[in-house]
Scaffold this motif. Structure first.
Motif, short mmCIF file in Angstrom:
data_model
loop_
_atom_site.label_atom_id
_atom_site.label_comp_id
_atom_site.label_asym_id
_atom_site.label_seq_id
_atom_site.Cartn_x
_atom_site.Cartn_y
_atom_site.Cartn_z
N ASP A 231 0.86 -1.19 0.00
CA ASP A 231 0.00 0.00 0.00
C ASP A 231 0.90 1.24 0.00
O ASP A 231 2.08 1.15 0.30
N LYS A 233 0.50 4.82 1.77
CA LYS A 233 -0.47 5.49 2.66
C LYS A 233 -0.39 7.01 2.63
O LYS A 233 -1.37 7.68 2.91
N GLY A 245 -6.22 6.97 3.49
CA GLY A 245 -6.71 5.59 3.50
C GLY A 245 -5.90 4.70 2.57
O GLY A 245 -6.05 3.48 2.59
N TYR A 288 -6.06 -9.91 7.58
CA TYR A 288 -5.06 -9.06 6.95
C TYR A 288 -3.92 -8.88 7.94
O TYR A 288 -4.13 -8.39 9.05
N ASN A 304 -5.91 -6.58 10.42
CA ASN A 304 -7.23 -6.09 10.05
C ASN A 304 -8.10 -7.32 9.84
O ASN A 304 -7.60 -8.38 9.44
N ARG A 306 -10.44 -7.88 7.67
CA ARG A 306 -11.17 -7.62 6.42
C ARG A 306 -10.17 -7.44 5.28
O ARG A 306 -8.97 -7.34 5.51
N GLY A 308 -8.10 -5.32 2.61
CA GLY A 308 -7.53 -3.97 2.66
C GLY A 308 -8.00 -3.13 1.49
O GLY A 308 -8.40 -3.65 0.44
N ASP A 309 -7.96 -1.83 1.67
CA ASP A 309 -8.30 -0.89 0.59
C ASP A 309 -7.15 0.10 0.53
O ASP A 309 -6.87 0.77 1.54
N PRO A 310 -6.39 0.22 -0.55
CA PRO A 310 -6.67 -0.23 -1.91
C PRO A 310 -5.99 -1.54 -2.33
O PRO A 310 -5.95 -1.84 -3.52
N GLU A 311 -5.46 -2.35 -1.41
CA GLU A 311 -4.79 -3.58 -1.82
C GLU A 311 -5.72 -4.50 -2.63
O GLU A 311 -5.30 -5.12 -3.61
N1 GLY Z 1 -4.73 -0.41 3.26
C1 GLY Z 1 -4.87 -0.40 4.65
C2 GLY Z 1 -6.18 -0.80 5.15
O1 GLY Z 1 -7.03 -1.26 4.43
O2 GLY Z 1 -6.41 -0.67 6.34
#
Ligand code: GLY
Length: 436
Positions: A231, A233, A245, A288, A304, A306, A308-311
């Motif tokens: 990512d 950040k 994010g 995650y 995490n 869930r 990841g965003d944007p992974e």
């Molecule tokens: N890319 C980090 C997150 O989803 O928390």
């Protein structure tokens, strides 16, 4: 919808109404769009609903927010063909949406509240890692600001101060000296900058290296790893500017070798999955592992509960197996029966954001040029429909993703396509994947 179709050059609507199981996706960002696109590739999936979704995703938007737990439950009850609810964001997981749906006999993908605690309590996650010998940075947890400051003042290294609870990804403060650390403690615990999330906090030793995101489907007992991702950040090129994010990602992460991965499975992944089972909170969903890698040293920075965003927008396009089948196997505890296949192509995505993000930004800007995108995919996040057209509605507006046999080609396709997309105030990082 007709005008949006012209605007983006194709219908955003998927094969709605076809025979198959309906799926409800909870969430409305680029990550959820990536999940939707992967589900659309499944011949077993019929209509895809979203709570709330966004106007670019081409799903049935339910008009229900991601944290309207009871409304989501009522919606699933009332729509008998919804065979699976996929809970993507952290908040509804922490609020126990999966528990509620499961109790009522509905299939829901994601961890129950007790397992999602790995994300919604940093202190719990650190204590868990300590108990099961999972490598992580030294730390101490506090519920009293003065005790936390006394601890900081007793140390001879820099620290990171973390609000215990969920804080929209903003509750982690990297401190350059003791004064900054004490100020961070006050912000979190005394000023309650992140509300209840700051009732307790973790003071953690600052460690160096490069970050890798390792995601796994976990069914409580078995796991299946996804390709690694990296990512970006910070808001600006060269890792400058404020934390966001996430401004872009690529997958896989070449620096993280097979050997490192094999070792991480033994030292991190297996003990985590076994440990959560032993705690009576078996983890089901996507786990995650936010890793810090320094040479051969791999430590867990955070969990995490869930995707990841944007992974996800780089990882899921590499999936060659049926995501719906993986979700069902994860819920049913039969992941070990699946052979999940991934492409060995290289994938990269770059986020286009609204000017000012992650601070204040304007909304309602018309997005043009989407119809000229070629050879790349667009994942919509902060968008909405206005007078039949897609306009901006958030900080991270969309991301452009492509994959190819090598990163250079994937990157060129992404940046060539970004040139075509315009909206007032648009900015993006020009160095995603530069370190490759
Ligand atoms: N890319 C980090 C997150 O989803 O928390």
């Amino acid at each position: 919808m007709k005008m949006i179709k012209q605007q983006i050059g194709h219908t955003p609507q998927h094969k709605r109404g076809t025979v198959g199981d309906d799926v409800l996706v909870v969430g409305g960002g680029g990550r959820e769009h990536a999940i939707v696109k992967a589900l659309e590739r499944s011949p077993r999936v019929g209509t895809i609903y979203a709570a709330p979704g966004n106007a670019g995703m081409g799903v049935v938007q339910t008009g229900i927010g991601a944290t309207d737990i009871e409304k989501i439950v009522e919606y699933v009850k009332a729509n008998g063909n919804i065979k699976l609810t996929v809970v993507a964001p952290d908040d509804p997981l922490a609020m126990g949406l999966v528990d509620r749906l499961t109790e009522l006999g509905f299939k829901a993908f994601g961890p129950k509240k007790a397992a999602a605690k790995l994300e919604w309590s940093k202190a719990y996650a650190k204590d868990f890692m300590k108990k099961y010998g999972i490598p992580t940075a030294d730390y101490a947890a506090f519920t009293d600001a003065q005790c936390a400051k006394d601890y900081v003042n007793s140390l001879d290294y820099n620290v990171v101060v973390k609000a215990d609870g969920l804080a929209l990804g903003k509750g982690v403060i990297i401190c350059n000296d003791k004064a900054e650390a004490c100020a961070a403690i006050d912000e979190i615990m005394t000023d309650k900058k992140f509300g209840e999330a700051g009732n307790s906090l973790v003071v953690e030793r600052f460690i160096t290296g490069y970050e890798v995101s390792l995601l796994a489907f976990v069914d409580g007992e078995h796991y299946s790893l996804m390709p690694t991702a990296c990512d970006h950040k910070r808001a600006l090129d060269g890792d400058e500017g404020l934390n966001t994010g996430g401004m872009g990602a690529y997958s896989p992460c070449p620096a993280f070798t097979r050997e490192l991965l094999a070792r991480t499975e033994e030292t991190v992944v297996k003990p985590t999955v076994r440990g959560m089972k032993a705690e009576g909170a078996p983890f089901t969903g996507v786990l995650y592992f936010g890793l810090m890698v320094d040479g051969d040293d791999v430590r867990v920075l955070e969990y995490n509960a869930r995707f990841g965003d944007p992974e996800t927008q780089s990882v899921l396009p590499l999936l060659q197996s049926d995501l719906y089948e993986i979700f069902l196997a994860t819920v049913d505890g039969t992941l070990d029966k699946l052979d999940v296949k991934w492409s060995d192509k290289k994938s990269i995505n770059v986020v286009l954001a609204s000017g000012g993000y992650p601070l204040a930004y304007e909304k309602g800007k018309l997005i043009s040029g989407l119809d000229r995108v070629d050879g790349a995919d667009v994942y919509f996040a902060g968008v909405m429909e206005s007078d039949g057209m897609l306009v901006t509605n958030g900080g991270r507006v969309l991301c452009v993703q492509a994959m190819a046999d090598d990163f250079a080609a994937a990157k060129k396709t992404v940046y060539d396509n970004i040139e075509k997309i315009k909206f007032d105030g648009c900015f993006y990082r020009r160095d995603i994947g530069k370190k490759l």
